[in-house]
Motif scaffolding. Structure first.
Motif, mmCIF file in Angstrom:
data_model
loop_
_atom_site.group_PDB
_atom_site.id
_atom_site.type_symbol
_atom_site.label_atom_id
_atom_site.label_comp_id
_atom_site.label_asym_id
_atom_site.label_seq_id
_atom_site.Cartn_x
_atom_site.Cartn_y
_atom_site.Cartn_z
ATOM 1 N N LEU A 302 0.826 -1.204 0.000
ATOM 2 C CA LEU A 302 0.000 0.000 0.000
ATOM 3 C C LEU A 302 0.864 1.259 0.000
ATOM 4 O O LEU A 302 0.585 2.228 -0.719
ATOM 5 N N THR A 303 1.935 1.244 0.785
ATOM 6 C CA THR A 303 2.862 2.372 0.797
ATOM 7 C C THR A 303 3.588 2.500 -0.537
ATOM 8 O O THR A 303 3.775 3.610 -1.056
ATOM 9 N N SER A 304 4.001 1.368 -1.106
ATOM 10 C CA SER A 304 4.686 1.397 -2.401
ATOM 11 C C SER A 304 3.774 1.916 -3.498
ATOM 12 O O SER A 304 4.210 2.664 -4.380
ATOM 13 N N GLN A 305 2.503 1.527 -3.450
ATOM 14 C CA GLN A 305 1.557 2.022 -4.452
ATOM 15 C C GLN A 305 1.405 3.532 -4.364
ATOM 16 O O GLN A 305 1.372 4.225 -5.398
ATOM 17 N N SER A 306 1.338 4.070 -3.143
ATOM 18 C CA SER A 306 1.251 5.522 -2.993
ATOM 19 C C SER A 306 2.510 6.206 -3.508
ATOM 20 O O SER A 306 2.440 7.274 -4.126
ATOM 21 N N ALA A 307 3.673 5.607 -3.261
ATOM 22 C CA ALA A 307 4.922 6.182 -3.759
ATOM 23 C C ALA A 307 4.955 6.186 -5.284
ATOM 24 O O ALA A 307 5.384 7.170 -5.909
ATOM 25 N N LEU A 308 4.500 5.108 -5.902
ATOM 26 C CA LEU A 308 4.488 5.052 -7.365
ATOM 27 C C LEU A 308 3.480 6.029 -7.953
ATOM 28 O O LEU A 308 3.756 6.674 -8.974
ATOM 29 N N LEU A 309 2.305 6.131 -7.332
ATOM 30 C CA LEU A 309 1.329 7.101 -7.819
ATOM 31 C C LEU A 309 1.834 8.528 -7.639
ATOM 32 O O LEU A 309 1.585 9.393 -8.484
ATOM 33 N N CYS A 310 2.548 8.771 -6.530
ATOM 34 C CA CYS A 310 3.116 10.100 -6.330
ATOM 35 C C CYS A 310 4.173 10.400 -7.389
ATOM 36 O O CYS A 310 4.319 11.537 -7.819
ATOM 37 N N ALA A 311 4.926 9.362 -7.791
ATOM 38 C CA ALA A 311 5.890 9.515 -8.881
ATOM 39 C C ALA A 311 5.219 9.481 -10.243
ATOM 40 O O ALA A 311 5.901 9.477 -11.271
ATOM 41 N N GLN A 312 3.856 9.428 -10.241
ATOM 42 C CA GLN A 312 3.033 9.452 -11.453
ATOM 43 C C GLN A 312 3.271 8.234 -12.337
ATOM 44 O O GLN A 312 3.186 8.300 -13.565
ATOM 45 N N ASP A 313 3.580 7.112 -11.680
ATOM 46 C CA ASP A 313 3.685 5.830 -12.357
ATOM 47 C C ASP A 313 2.385 5.074 -12.114
ATOM 48 O O ASP A 313 2.215 4.407 -11.097
ATOM 49 N N THR A 314 1.445 5.188 -13.013
ATOM 50 C CA THR A 314 0.175 4.480 -12.889
ATOM 51 C C THR A 314 0.187 3.132 -13.597
ATOM 52 O O THR A 314 -0.704 2.312 -13.370
ATOM 53 N N THR A 350 -6.993 -15.070 -2.077
ATOM 54 C CA THR A 350 -6.785 -13.637 -1.867
ATOM 55 C C THR A 350 -5.364 -13.348 -1.406
ATOM 56 O O THR A 350 -4.745 -12.358 -1.823
ATOM 57 N N SER A 351 -4.814 -14.209 -0.553
ATOM 58 C CA SER A 351 -3.453 -14.000 -0.061
ATOM 59 C C SER A 351 -2.427 -14.148 -1.178
ATOM 60 O O SER A 351 -1.466 -13.370 -1.266
ATOM 61 N N LEU A 352 -2.611 -15.153 -2.039
ATOM 62 C CA LEU A 352 -1.689 -15.316 -3.165
ATOM 63 C C LEU A 352 -1.789 -14.133 -4.128
ATOM 64 O O LEU A 352 -0.768 -13.671 -4.665
ATOM 65 N N ALA A 353 -3.008 -13.639 -4.346
ATOM 66 C CA ALA A 353 -3.169 -12.457 -5.196
ATOM 67 C C ALA A 353 -2.471 -11.252 -4.577
ATOM 68 O O ALA A 353 -1.791 -10.481 -5.274
ATOM 69 N N SER A 354 -2.622 -11.074 -3.261
ATOM 70 C CA SER A 354 -1.940 -9.973 -2.574
ATOM 71 C C SER A 354 -0.435 -10.147 -2.629
ATOM 72 O O SER A 354 0.317 -9.174 -2.786
ATOM 73 N N LEU A 355 0.021 -11.385 -2.509
ATOM 74 C CA LEU A 355 1.459 -11.663 -2.575
ATOM 75 C C LEU A 355 2.043 -11.249 -3.921
ATOM 76 O O LEU A 355 3.079 -10.573 -3.991
ATOM 77 N N MET A 356 1.375 -11.629 -4.992
ATOM 78 C CA MET A 356 1.873 -11.310 -6.327
ATOM 79 C C MET A 356 1.822 -9.808 -6.595
ATOM 80 O O MET A 356 2.809 -9.206 -7.047
ATOM 81 N N ALA A 357 0.679 -9.181 -6.314
ATOM 82 C CA ALA A 357 0.513 -7.765 -6.640
ATOM 83 C C ALA A 357 1.432 -6.890 -5.807
ATOM 84 O O ALA A 357 2.158 -6.036 -6.341
ATOM 85 N N ASN A 358 1.422 -7.080 -4.492
ATOM 86 C CA ASN A 358 2.264 -6.243 -3.633
ATOM 87 C C ASN A 358 3.739 -6.539 -3.828
ATOM 88 O O ASN A 358 4.580 -5.649 -3.673
ATOM 89 N N GLY A 359 4.067 -7.787 -4.168
ATOM 90 C CA GLY A 359 5.457 -8.089 -4.502
ATOM 91 C C GLY A 359 5.934 -7.312 -5.717
ATOM 92 O O GLY A 359 7.063 -6.807 -5.748
ATOM 93 N N MET A 360 5.078 -7.196 -6.739
ATOM 94 C CA MET A 360 5.426 -6.398 -7.911
ATOM 95 C C MET A 360 5.621 -4.929 -7.548
ATOM 96 O O MET A 360 6.559 -4.275 -8.035
ATOM 97 N N LEU A 361 4.750 -4.405 -6.690
ATOM 98 C CA LEU A 361 4.845 -2.993 -6.306
ATOM 99 C C LEU A 361 6.127 -2.712 -5.531
ATOM 100 O O LEU A 361 6.845 -1.738 -5.814
ATOM 101 N N VAL A 362 6.437 -3.576 -4.550
ATOM 102 C CA VAL A 362 7.643 -3.367 -3.736
ATOM 103 C C VAL A 362 8.896 -3.510 -4.593
ATOM 104 O O VAL A 362 9.854 -2.744 -4.441
ATOM 105 N N ARG A 363 8.894 -4.473 -5.500
ATOM 106 C CA ARG A 363 10.059 -4.667 -6.367
ATOM 107 C C ARG A 363 10.265 -3.457 -7.293
ATOM 108 O O ARG A 363 11.403 -3.031 -7.536
ATOM 109 N N LYS A 364 9.169 -2.886 -7.795
ATOM 110 C CA LYS A 364 9.283 -1.701 -8.644
ATOM 111 C C LYS A 364 9.826 -0.517 -7.852
ATOM 112 O O LYS A 364 10.648 0.260 -8.359
#
Length: 654
Positions: A302-314, A350-364
Motif C-alpha cells: 500500500l505504501t509502495s503504491q502511494s509512492a508510485l502514484l506520487c511519482a506518477q507511475d500508474t 486472496t493471499s496469493l493475489a496480494s502476494l503477487m501484486a504487492n510483490g510487484m509494487l515493492v520490487r518496482k
C-alpha cells in the motif's frame, strides 16, 4: 430431529489447508521480490572500513590497451609529474586515451541524464485537464478492483461451499454454505479494516515524497521512502500478531452479543433456533489467519503504491491489479470450487493475489530507489570534482573517505527512522490515522443506528452503502490526485511568498520558478473542483438510478426494494457532494494542514453523533445524517483551501 453437524466431523470432511502454508507464502514472497541480502536491504551499522572495501578500485580493461576511467582520472590529475617522467610518445598515447575516454564519458552522461530525468524527477507543475483526468481514471480502476474481488470471493463461497459438507440426514439441511458465508462477513471486515487503518502511512508517504520531488532533493526522496517502508513493515507485523493472538476476540465483538443464530425447520415443521457461533468463529478465524500472513507485505505494498502514484507511475499499480485479479479468480476456482476448501480456500486465493501484486509494487519501488541512488551518486561525484581540484586531490583523500560514511547512497532499502525522523513522520501521519479512525467511527455509527429500525432497514442500509462506497472510489482518486500534484505547487508558492517578503533570499530560489507559480495552486484547485463536480453529477445519476430501479438485482424482498427506492434521492445527493468533499480534503492534506484537519473531523463527528442520537427518528434520518456529514466537511474544507491557495498579491490587497 434436526441438528447441525458437529465441528470435528466438519473438519474431517474438509480437505485441510496445509499448516505450512504461511511459510510457503513467505518463501514465495522472497522469490518474487528478489530482495538483496539482509546486510544490503536493512539498516545494519557499518564502519568506515567496511564502506571503503566496497568502493570500486581502478582496474585495467582486458579487451583494450588502455586503462579504465578511474585510472585515467588519476593520470589526468598528475599530468605535471607524468610529463617529466614519461617519453613524448607515451605521453601522446596517454593524451589520446584521455581524450577518447572523456568524449565517451560526456556522451554517456548526456544520454544517462536524458534517460533518467523522467525516472528520478516526475512532473512538478500545473497539470493539464488531460493529465488530471487520466490520473484520476487510472487510480479509480486500481482502487475499484478490491470491492469487485470481494464480490468474487462471496460468490465463490456462496456457490460452492454448500457442496463441501454432506447433509447428515434426509431431513437435516446442509448448513455449510450458511456457516461459511456468515464467517466471510466478519472475517473480511476484520482484515480489510486492519489494512485500511494503515492507510495513514501511505498518505504521509505521498505528502513527503511530493514535497521532495518539488525540491528536487534526491536524498530526501531516498530517506523518506526507506523510512516509510520500515514503518510499514513494523505496522504490518503488528497487524499479523494482533489477528493471530487476538483475532477470535475481535471477531466475536464484530458478531455481537447475539452471535450467529438462525432458525431451521425441525421435525413436524417445528421451527427451532440453532446457535452456529462456534462454527462461524472457527471458520472466520481460519480465514483471518491466512489473510494476516501477508499483512506485512500488504502494508508495504500500500505504501509502495502511494509512492508510485506520487511519482506518477500508474502503469505498475494497474498491472499489479490486473495480476491480482487473475490470480484471485483462478485461485477461487481451484481452492474453492475444485478443492472444496471453503472460506480458507478463498483466503488462500486472496493471499496469493496480494502476494503477487504487492510483490510487484515493492520490487518496482526497489528499482526506482536504485535509480535515485545512481542519479544522486552521479550528482555527488560532480560536486566533489568541482569542490576538490586536481592539485588538491591528494590532500583531501582522508576527508572524502570520512564523508563516505554519511553518503546518502548507502541508505538501505528498508530502514527504521531515528528519533528525530520518527517524530517528524508521526506529526504528519498521526493526524491521518485520526482521520481514518474518525471515518470508521462515523460510518459504523450510521450502521448501528440503522439496525435500531429493524432487519429490513439494516439490510437496506448495507446494500445502499455498498453502492455508495463503489462510487465513492472516484472521490478517493480525486483526493489522491490533489495529494500528488498540489504539494509541489504549495512549495513553489511558499518560495514565491518568501521572495516577496525577503528579496535577499531570491538567490536560493530554484531557476524553474516563475511568477505564475503564485497562482498555479488556485488554478489546480479550480480544475479539481470542476472535475469533481462533473464526477459528482455522474455518480448521483448512476447511483440513484441503481438504487431506485435495480433493487431487484440485490434482493427479492419487495419491502426492501421499496425502501431502497424511497431512500435513493438522499443517497444520490450524498454521492453528488462526495467527490467535492474528497478533493478538498486531499487539498488540506497536501497543504500539510494537519491541525485544522483534525479539528474539522472532531467537529464533524460530534455533529454527526448528535444528529444520529437526537434527531434521527426513522431510517430516512440516517441518510439525512450522511448528507449532513458531507455538507459540513465541504463547508469547512472549502473555506480553508480557498484561503490557502490565494495568491500573495491578493493577500496583500486585503
Amino acid at each position: 430431529m434436526n441438528c447441525i453437524t458437529p465441528a470435528p466431523a466438519m473438519e474431517r470432511t474438509h480437505q485441510p489447508v496445509p499448516k505450512t502454508m504461511p511459510c510457503i507464502i513467505i518463501l514465495c514472497l522472497l522469490c518474487i521480490l528478489h530482495i538483496p541480502t539482509p546486510a544490503q536491504a536493512f539498516a545494519f551499522p557499518k564502519c568506515h572500513h567496511a564502506i571503503r572495501t566496497n568502493t570500486e578500485r581502478p582496474r585495467y580493461s582486458r579487451g583494450s590497451g588502455r586503462v579504465t576511467s578511474n585510472a585515467l582520472n588519476l593520470i589526468q590529475r598528475n599530468k605535471g609529474i607524468l610529463s617529466n617522467r614519461f617519453p613524448i610518445t607515451v605521453r601522446a598515447q596517454l593524451a589520446g586515451a584521455l581524450e577518447d575516454d572523456n568524449s565517451d564519458r560526456q556522451r554517456g552522461q548526456s544520454e544517462s541524464k536524458s534517460s533518467s530525468s523522467s525516472s528520478t524527477t516526475p512532473f512538478v507543475g500545473l497539470p493539464s485537464y488531460k493529465r488530471i483526468i487520466f490520473f484520476v481514471a487510472t487510480t479509480f480502476l486500481i482502487w475499484v478492483s478490491e470491492p469487485l474481488l470481494s464480490l468474487v470471493d462471496s460468490a465463490a463461497v456462496g456457490r460452492y461451499a454448500g457442496k463441501s459438507l454432506p447433509a447428515t440426514s434426509a431431513n437435516n439441511p446442509n448448513l455449510s454454505s450458511v456457516i461459511q458465508l456468515a464467517a466471510l462477513g466478519p472475517a473480511t471486515m476484520l482484515c480489510d479494516s486492519s489494512i485500511y487503518l494503515t492507510l495513514f502511512i501511505a498518505m504521509a508517504t505521498t505528502n513527503r515524497l511530493a514535497r521532495a520531488f518539488a525540491k528536487e532533493d534526491l536524498k530526501e526522496q531516498i530517506q523518506t521512502l526507506s523510512h516509510v517502508l520500515g514503518v510499514s513493515l513494523a505496522v504490518g507485523t503488528l497487524v499479523f500478531l494482533c489477528i493471530n493472538f487476538n483475532g477470535e476476540r475481535l471477531l466475536a465483538a464484530i458478531l455481537g452479543p447475539a452471535g450467529a443464530t438462525i432458525s431451521v425447520e425441525g421435525a413436524k415443521g417445528v421451527m427451532k433456533s440453532v446457535d452456529l457461533t462456534p462454527e462461524v468463529l472457527r471458520a472466520a478465524l481460519g480465514y483471518a489467519k491466512i489473510r494476516s500472513a501477508v499483512s506485512p507485505l500488504a502494508v508495504m505494498g500500500l505504501t509502495s503504491q502511494s509512492a508510485l502514484l506520487c511519482a506518477q507511475d500508474t502503469k505498475t499499480p494497474a498491472l499489479a491489479v490486473l495480476v491480482a485479479s487473475i490470480v484471485n479468480i483462478v485461485g477461487d476456482y481451484i481452492f474453492v470450487a475444485k478443492m472444496r476448501w471453503g472460506v480458507r480456500g478463498a483466503a488462500l486465493a486472496t493471499s496469493l493475489a496480494s502476494l503477487m501484486a504487492n510483490g510487484m509494487l515493492v520490487r518496482k519501488v526497489w528499482k526506482m530507489m536504485g535509480g535515485w541512488k545512481e542519479a544522486l551518486r552521479e550528482r555527488l561525484s560532480e560536486k566533489e570534482e568541482a569542490r576538490y581540484p586536481a592539485t588538491q586531490h591528494a590532500t583531501n583523500t582522508t576527508e572524502l573517505t570520512e564523508n563516505e560514511v554519511e553518503d546518502p547512497t548507502h541508505i538501505p532499502f528498508i530502514s527504521f527512522p531515528d528519533r528525530e525522523s520518527l517524530i517528524s513522520l508521526l506529526l504528519l501521519a498521526g493526524p491521518m490515522f485520526f482521520v481514518m479512525v474518525g471515518k470508521i467511527m462515523g460510518y459504523s455509527a450510521m450502521t448501528i443506528r440503522a439496525g435500531n429500525f429493524g432487519m429490513v432497514s439494516l439490510a437496506c442500509h448495507n446494500v445502499l452503502m455498498r453502492i455508495f462506497f463503489f462510487f465513492a472510489t472516484v472521490g478517493d482518486a480525486l483526493s489522491q490526485s490533489a495529494q500528488t500534484f498540489l504539494p509541489g505547487l504549495f512549495y513553489r508558492k511558499s518560495l514565491q511568498e518568501n521572495d516577496a517578503e525577503d528579496p535577499d533570499s531570491a538567490s536560493t530560489t530554484p531557476d524553474t520558478l516563475n511568477q505564475s507559480d503564485d497562482n498555479n495552486a488556485r488554478t489546480m484547485l479550480k480544475r479539481l473542483l470542476i472535475i469533481s463536480s462533473i464526477s459528482g453529477i455522474v455518480n448521483c445519476i448512476s447511483g440513484r438510478y441503481i438504487a431506485h430501479n435495480s433493487g431487484g438485482t440485490f434482493t427479492t424482498d419487495s419491502a426492501l426494494v421499496s425502501l431502497m427506492a424511497r431512500v435513493s434521492p438522499f443517497m444520490g445527493l450524498a454521492l453528488l457532494l462526495h467527490p467535492l468533499t474528497m478533493a478538498l480534503e486531499g487539498s488540506i492534506i497536501a497543504a500539510s494542514d494537519a491541525g485544522y484537519l483534525v479539528g474539522t473531523y472532531v467537529a464533524s463527528i460530534a455533529v454527526l453523533f448528535g444528529q444520529l442520537k437526537f434527531m434521527c427518528k426513522d431510517f430516512l434520518g440516517v441518510w439525512h445524517a450522511i448528507l449532513l456529514f458531507q455538507m459540513i466537511r465541504i463547508t469547512q474544507f472549502g473555506a480553508r483551501v480557498w484561503k490557502r491557495t490565494a495568491s500573495s498579491t491578493s493577500k496583500g490587497g486585503r
